[in-house]
Scaffold this motif. Structure first.
Motif, PDB file in Angstrom:
ATOM      1  N   UNK A 184       1.522   3.104  -8.025  1.00  0.00           N
ATOM      2  CA  UNK A 184       1.055   1.733  -8.211  1.00  0.00           C
ATOM      3  C   UNK A 184       0.929   1.410  -9.699  1.00  0.00           C
ATOM      4  N   UNK A 185       0.400   2.352 -10.465  1.00  0.00           N
ATOM      5  CA  UNK A 185       0.296   2.151 -11.908  1.00  0.00           C
ATOM      6  C   UNK A 185       1.674   2.022 -12.547  1.00  0.00           C
ATOM      7  N   UNK A 186       2.617   2.828 -12.075  1.00  0.00           N
ATOM      8  CA  UNK A 186       3.979   2.736 -12.622  1.00  0.00           C
ATOM      9  C   UNK A 186       4.601   1.378 -12.312  1.00  0.00           C
ATOM     10  N   UNK A 233      -1.277  10.144  -5.290  1.00  0.00           N
ATOM     11  CA  UNK A 233       0.019   9.874  -5.905  1.00  0.00           C
ATOM     12  C   UNK A 233       0.397   8.409  -5.738  1.00  0.00           C
ATOM     13  N   UNK A 234      -0.007   7.808  -4.627  1.00  0.00           N
ATOM     14  CA  UNK A 234       0.254   6.383  -4.428  1.00  0.00           C
ATOM     15  C   UNK A 234      -0.376   5.532  -5.516  1.00  0.00           C
ATOM     16  N   UNK A 253      -8.757   7.303  -5.763  1.00  0.00           N
ATOM     17  CA  UNK A 253      -8.557   8.670  -6.261  1.00  0.00           C
ATOM     18  C   UNK A 253      -7.140   8.869  -6.813  1.00  0.00           C
ATOM     19  N   UNK A 254      -6.753   8.032  -7.778  1.00  0.00           N
ATOM     20  CA  UNK A 254      -5.379   8.129  -8.296  1.00  0.00           C
ATOM     21  C   UNK A 254      -5.160   9.430  -9.054  1.00  0.00           C
ATOM     22  N   UNK A 255      -3.965   9.966  -8.935  1.00  0.00           N
ATOM     23  CA  UNK A 255      -3.610  11.191  -9.669  1.00  0.00           C
ATOM     24  C   UNK A 255      -2.609  10.859 -10.763  1.00  0.00           C
ATOM     25  N   UNK A 299       0.833  -1.194   0.000  1.00  0.00           N
ATOM     26  CA  UNK A 299       0.000   0.000   0.000  1.00  0.00           C
ATOM     27  C   UNK A 299       0.871   1.248   0.000  1.00  0.00           C
ATOM     28  N   UNK A 300       0.479   2.241  -0.817  1.00  0.00           N
ATOM     29  CA  UNK A 300       1.243   3.481  -0.896  1.00  0.00           C
ATOM     30  C   UNK A 300       0.365   4.679  -0.555  1.00  0.00           C
ATOM     31  N   UNK A 301       0.869   5.532   0.329  1.00  0.00           N
ATOM     32  CA  UNK A 301       0.188   6.776   0.667  1.00  0.00           C
ATOM     33  C   UNK A 301       0.412   7.805  -0.428  1.00  0.00           C
TER      34      UNK A 301
END
Length: 260
Positions: A103-105, A98-99, A121-123, A25-27
């Motif tokens: 994650x997409x990267x 941003x996490x 809510x990915x940016x 998990x990424x903040x």
């Protein structure tokens, strides 16, 4: 640099039949593991292996964050993913804001090493015209007012910075472009949660992700009672329950395939 008390990392090795599955998990930007901790604790209680690292420059001071950039943040997650891959049969990645971009990267770079993505809510872009002059602004201004605590639920503090470090934001904008350019490489199943009212990330980010990825197993869930930091907001229980079901479904499918 001392780490703020609320910004401590969280890890759980997993237990029982779900221990074969790990979740990274990424903040988000200027935040800390605090925003993901309830989610992580829910997954750990289900028996999954869980890791919530603190990204460099976060959970200390915004001034320190201005000395870091997206390669530093990505490297921490990349190393954590490698560890989880060694310890678990499957790994899922979840990210807030941003996490979600990070994650997409990871998914673009690691393919089938990642079994699925949970995006909150990915940016991956911004419609703010001020970003057009960000390269110049970042050279003369250290920060803008912060974007913290976009939470509908009263009395909740995510513990993010009250200033927006501009050099770090410039690096984030570079990550956005790099990730957008490669979104077609994302083939993993995706569960996306998007708040209908979000004062930080515009709807264009979510639309860009859904329009550009190559995944065939995609679910978008709209959150009607939460703002940007939805993992700490009114819809958090739904996120946790639906994400657990998503992970369980995909890990069960893989197990059935292995047993066939």
């Amino acid at each position: 640099m001392p780490v703020q008390g609320h910004a401590e990392e969280f890890r759980s090795p997993g237990s029982g039949e779900n221990a074969a599955v790990g979740v990274l998990l990424s903040h988000g930007f200027t935040g800390s593991p605090k925003a993901m901790r309830p989610f992580a604790e829910h997954l750990a209680a289900e028996g999954y292996g869980v890791a919530v690292p603190r990204l460099p420059g976060h959970g200390t001071t915004w001034q320190e964050m201005n000395t870091t950039g997206w390669p530093d943040w990505y490297a921490v997650l990349d190393n954590e993913l490698a560890r989880l891959r060694q310890e678990h049969d499957q790994v899922f990645v979840a990210g807030l804001s941003m996490g979600g971009c990070l994650a997409l990267r990871l998914a673009e770079e690691h393919g089938t090493d990642i079994s699925g993505l949970v995006l909150i809510n990915p940016s991956v872009r911004s419609d703010d015209r001020r970003l057009m002059v960000l390269p110049a602004l970042a050279r003369v201004l250290p920060s803008f007012p912060g974007i913290a605590n976009d939470i509908k639920k009263p009395g909740v503090d995510e513990g993010a910075y009250d200033r927006l470090p501009l050099r770090a934001l410039l690096s984030l904008s570079q990550l956005w472009k790099l990730t957008r350019d490669d979104l077609a490489k994302v083939t993993q199943p995706v569960l996306m949660f998007r708040s209908t009212v979000d004062h930080v990330v515009e709807p264009s980010s979510g639309r860009t992700v859904l329009a550009s990825i190559s995944s065939r197993d995609v679910t978008e869930t709209l959150l009607e009672d939460s703002y940007h930091v939805a993992t700490l907001d009114n819809d958090a229980p739904r996120i946790f329950t639906d994400a657990t079901a998503f992970i369980r479904r995909l890990s069960d499918v893989r197990q059935v395939g292995a047993d066939a």
